[in-house]
Design a protein around this motif. Sequence first.
Motif, PDB file in Angstrom:
ATOM      1  N   LEU A  14       0.798  -1.303  -0.008  1.00 33.70           N
ATOM      2  CA  LEU A  14      -0.145   0.211   0.134  1.00 33.70           C
ATOM      3  C   LEU A  14       0.937   1.156   0.161  1.00 33.70           C
ATOM      4  CD1 LEU A  14      -2.658  -0.944   2.575  1.00 33.70           C
ATOM      5  CD2 LEU A  14      -2.969  -1.031   0.086  1.00 33.70           C
ATOM      6  N   GLY A  15       2.098   1.252   1.021  1.00 29.54           N
ATOM      7  CA  GLY A  15       2.800   2.422   1.025  1.00 29.54           C
ATOM      8  C   GLY A  15       3.153   2.877  -0.603  1.00 29.54           C
ATOM      9  N   SER A  16       3.696   2.090  -1.385  1.00 30.32           N
ATOM     10  CA  SER A  16       4.327   2.399  -2.582  1.00 30.32           C
ATOM     11  C   SER A  16       3.259   3.109  -3.421  1.00 30.32           C
ATOM     12  CB  SER A  16       5.066   1.370  -3.313  1.00 30.32           C
ATOM     13  OG  SER A  16       4.026   0.223  -3.556  1.00 30.32           O
ATOM     14  N   HIS A  17       2.319   2.519  -3.411  1.00 34.18           N
ATOM     15  CA  HIS A  17       0.851   3.170  -4.315  1.00 34.18           C
ATOM     16  C   HIS A  17       0.577   4.482  -3.737  1.00 34.18           C
ATOM     17  CE1 HIS A  17       0.025  -0.178  -6.896  1.00 34.18           C
ATOM     18  NE2 HIS A  17       0.049  -0.950  -5.919  1.00 34.18           N
ATOM     19  N   LEU A  18       0.656   4.544  -2.387  1.00 30.98           N
ATOM     20  CA  LEU A  18       0.446   6.158  -1.879  1.00 30.98           C
ATOM     21  C   LEU A  18       1.609   6.920  -2.051  1.00 30.98           C
ATOM     22  CD1 LEU A  18      -1.250   7.823   0.089  1.00 30.98           C
ATOM     23  CD2 LEU A  18       0.072   6.769   2.046  1.00 30.98           C
ATOM     24  N   CYS A  19       2.719   6.525  -1.939  1.00 28.98           N
ATOM     25  CA  CYS A  19       4.056   7.497  -2.426  1.00 28.98           C
ATOM     26  C   CYS A  19       3.735   7.998  -3.947  1.00 28.98           C
ATOM     27  CB  CYS A  19       5.316   6.836  -2.207  1.00 28.98           C
ATOM     28  SG  CYS A  19       5.794   6.594  -0.541  1.00 28.98           S
ATOM     29  N   GLU A  20       3.148   7.124  -4.873  1.00 32.27           N
ATOM     30  CA  GLU A  20       3.164   7.602  -6.254  1.00 32.27           C
ATOM     31  C   GLU A  20       2.085   8.365  -6.508  1.00 32.27           C
ATOM     32  OE1 GLU A  20       4.246   3.973  -9.228  1.00 32.27           O
ATOM     33  OE2 GLU A  20       2.179   3.927  -8.262  1.00 32.27           O
ATOM     34  N   GLU A  28       6.166  16.620  -1.542  1.00 32.82           N
ATOM     35  CA  GLU A  28       7.564  16.034  -1.399  1.00 32.82           C
ATOM     36  C   GLU A  28       7.192  14.746  -0.509  1.00 32.82           C
ATOM     37  OE1 GLU A  28      11.793  17.368   0.612  1.00 32.82           O
ATOM     38  OE2 GLU A  28      10.273  18.838   0.101  1.00 32.82           O
ATOM     39  N   VAL A  29       7.778  13.755  -1.013  1.00 33.82           N
ATOM     40  CA  VAL A  29       7.623  12.386  -0.188  1.00 33.82           C
ATOM     41  C   VAL A  29       8.913  12.015   0.392  1.00 33.82           C
ATOM     42  CG1 VAL A  29       6.586  10.111  -0.368  1.00 33.82           C
ATOM     43  CG2 VAL A  29       5.624  11.887  -1.725  1.00 33.82           C
ATOM     44  N   LEU A  30       8.553  11.537   1.808  1.00 36.97           N
ATOM     45  CA  LEU A  30       9.670  10.808   2.576  1.00 36.97           C
ATOM     46  C   LEU A  30       8.919   9.504   2.751  1.00 36.97           C
ATOM     47  CD1 LEU A  30       9.957  14.184   3.385  1.00 36.97           C
ATOM     48  CD2 LEU A  30      11.353  13.472   5.330  1.00 36.97           C
ATOM     49  N   CYS A  31       9.734   8.517   2.169  1.00 35.41           N
ATOM     50  CA  CYS A  31       9.231   7.030   2.335  1.00 35.41           C
ATOM     51  C   CYS A  31      10.126   6.446   3.290  1.00 35.41           C
ATOM     52  CB  CYS A  31       9.563   6.405   0.924  1.00 35.41           C
ATOM     53  SG  CYS A  31       9.480   4.600   0.910  1.00 35.41           S
ATOM     54  N   MET A  32       9.596   6.242   4.504  1.00 35.53           N
ATOM     55  CA  MET A  32      10.203   5.476   5.515  1.00 35.53           C
ATOM     56  C   MET A  32      10.209   3.899   5.752  1.00 35.53           C
ATOM     57  SD  MET A  32      10.147   5.946   9.659  1.00 35.53           S
ATOM     58  CE  MET A  32      10.646   7.625   9.568  1.00 35.53           C
ATOM     59  N   ASP A  33      10.994   3.010   5.689  1.00 36.39           N
ATOM     60  CA  ASP A  33      10.890   1.511   5.747  1.00 36.39           C
ATOM     61  C   ASP A  33      12.200   0.925   6.204  1.00 36.39           C
ATOM     62  OD1 ASP A  33       9.665  -1.134   4.694  1.00 36.39           O
ATOM     63  OD2 ASP A  33       8.440  -0.021   3.778  1.00 36.39           O
ATOM     64  N   ILE A  43       9.542   0.651  -5.140  1.00 32.35           N
ATOM     65  CA  ILE A  43       9.692   2.171  -5.080  1.00 32.35           C
ATOM     66  C   ILE A  43      10.936   2.667  -6.016  1.00 32.35           C
ATOM     67  CG2 ILE A  43       8.232   2.962  -3.352  1.00 32.35           C
ATOM     68  CD1 ILE A  43      11.917   2.389  -2.726  1.00 32.35           C
ATOM     69  N   ILE A  44      11.417   1.442  -6.623  1.00 27.47           N
ATOM     70  CA  ILE A  44      12.882   1.636  -7.433  1.00 27.47           C
ATOM     71  C   ILE A  44      12.809   2.704  -8.600  1.00 27.47           C
ATOM     72  CG2 ILE A  44      12.473  -0.064  -9.334  1.00 27.47           C
ATOM     73  CD1 ILE A  44      15.869   0.455  -7.450  1.00 27.47           C
ATOM     74  N   HIS A  45      11.452   2.745  -9.036  1.00 24.97           N
ATOM     75  CA  HIS A  45      11.107   3.772 -10.347  1.00 24.97           C
ATOM     76  C   HIS A  45      10.955   5.183  -9.651  1.00 24.97           C
ATOM     77  CE1 HIS A  45       7.327   2.539  -8.490  1.00 24.97           C
ATOM     78  NE2 HIS A  45       6.619   3.518  -9.129  1.00 24.97           N
ATOM     79  N   PHE A  52      11.352  12.917  -4.069  1.00 28.90           N
ATOM     80  CA  PHE A  52      11.239  11.594  -3.323  1.00 28.90           C
ATOM     81  C   PHE A  52      12.458  11.312  -2.483  1.00 28.90           C
ATOM     82  CE2 PHE A  52      11.465   6.959  -2.894  1.00 28.90           C
ATOM     83  CZ  PHE A  52      10.353   6.494  -2.306  1.00 28.90           C
ATOM     84  N   GLU A  53      12.362  11.108  -1.257  1.00 26.10           N
ATOM     85  CA  GLU A  53      13.357  10.584  -0.516  1.00 26.10           C
ATOM     86  C   GLU A  53      13.187   9.304   0.304  1.00 26.10           C
ATOM     87  OE1 GLU A  53      16.024  12.407   3.231  1.00 26.10           O
ATOM     88  OE2 GLU A  53      14.889  13.590   2.152  1.00 26.10           O
ATOM     89  N   LEU A  54      14.151   8.354   0.284  1.00 30.79           N
ATOM     90  CA  LEU A  54      13.931   7.022   0.800  1.00 30.79           C
ATOM     91  C   LEU A  54      14.906   6.933   2.357  1.00 30.79           C
ATOM     92  CD1 LEU A  54      13.010   4.149   1.054  1.00 30.79           C
ATOM     93  CD2 LEU A  54      15.052   3.448  -0.412  1.00 30.79           C
ATOM     94  N   ILE A  55      14.184   6.584   3.304  1.00 29.37           N
ATOM     95  CA  ILE A  55      14.730   6.810   4.737  1.00 29.37           C
ATOM     96  C   ILE A  55      14.792   5.218   5.275  1.00 29.37           C
ATOM     97  CG2 ILE A  55      14.816   7.517   6.953  1.00 29.37           C
ATOM     98  CD1 ILE A  55      13.253   9.987   5.622  1.00 29.37           C
TER      99      ILE A  55
END
Length: 313
Positions: A14-20, A28-33, A43-45, A52-55
Amino acid sequence: MKKRVLVTGGAGFLGSHLCERLLKEGCEVLCMDNFFTGNKANIIHLLDNPYFELIRHDVQQPILMEVDEIYNLACPASPVHYQFDPVATTRTSVLGAINMLDIARKCKAKILQASTSEVYGDPEVHPQPESYRGSVNPIGPRACYDEGKRCAETLFFDYKREFDLEIKVVRIFNTYGPRMHPDDGRVVSNFIVQALKGRDITVFGNGLQTRSFCYVDDLIEGIVRTMNTDREFTGPVNLGNPEEYTMLELAKKIVELTGSKSSIVFRPLPEDDPMQRKPDITLAKKVLGWEPTIGLQAGLEKTIDYFGERLNG
């Protein structure tokens, strides 16, 4: 100024669809996982997007950041994964909620909790309205998830009462679609993978227990609409598809759509597995103007295409 939004569990299904969705809306999206069940492939794409920032971080541990909104989705959501380490599951729901609520309090941010239909347990009321308080076994093998989510809801409402925090709570019913984990033990992914591989399709119990299945795009729409409601609306609000199917009906539909030669076999029902699950979405219709638009067949076809590509890739 772009809205700065944190999505915990952002590399999950669900999170990846929401980030998109949030990136498309100009956030501006901070994705924490912590990638226990999340997958970087989901979320590679998005990694080349400058907004987009991956944490890599576990919500069980405190963290400091400045954000405008938080979507708290972090938690293993399938029985296979949440029963693997039940203590960690409870800690993720409870400590994760506390840590994210503390960030929201510090930043005066709006925060949404992704709760679950599992808070209703094996329901004695059907369909389940938000006013129903549930029938949950607090010491059973599913309690780490069920009670963890119930406690998270408690914390959200206590933070609202004590600190005047702006909160939203959604109760998510069975959701399916592309990016589901093929080994997550959920019924849609199980049946599709078994059918595509020509294996026996395993139905638990007599197959007459029911579920309601919401396609992921519909679910994300409901979540975003909930976050965008007025401050006075907190939820909890049910998000799910009220069309109800037995497990046997679902298995037969997937065999038909895949053209599989798989046989359907029956196995003992797991402990505390609910016999019925169907959302009453009256509140979502009234407040959000939301109801699902994608039927089961159309959603299954998209999901089968995804798994077909993944298994052959």
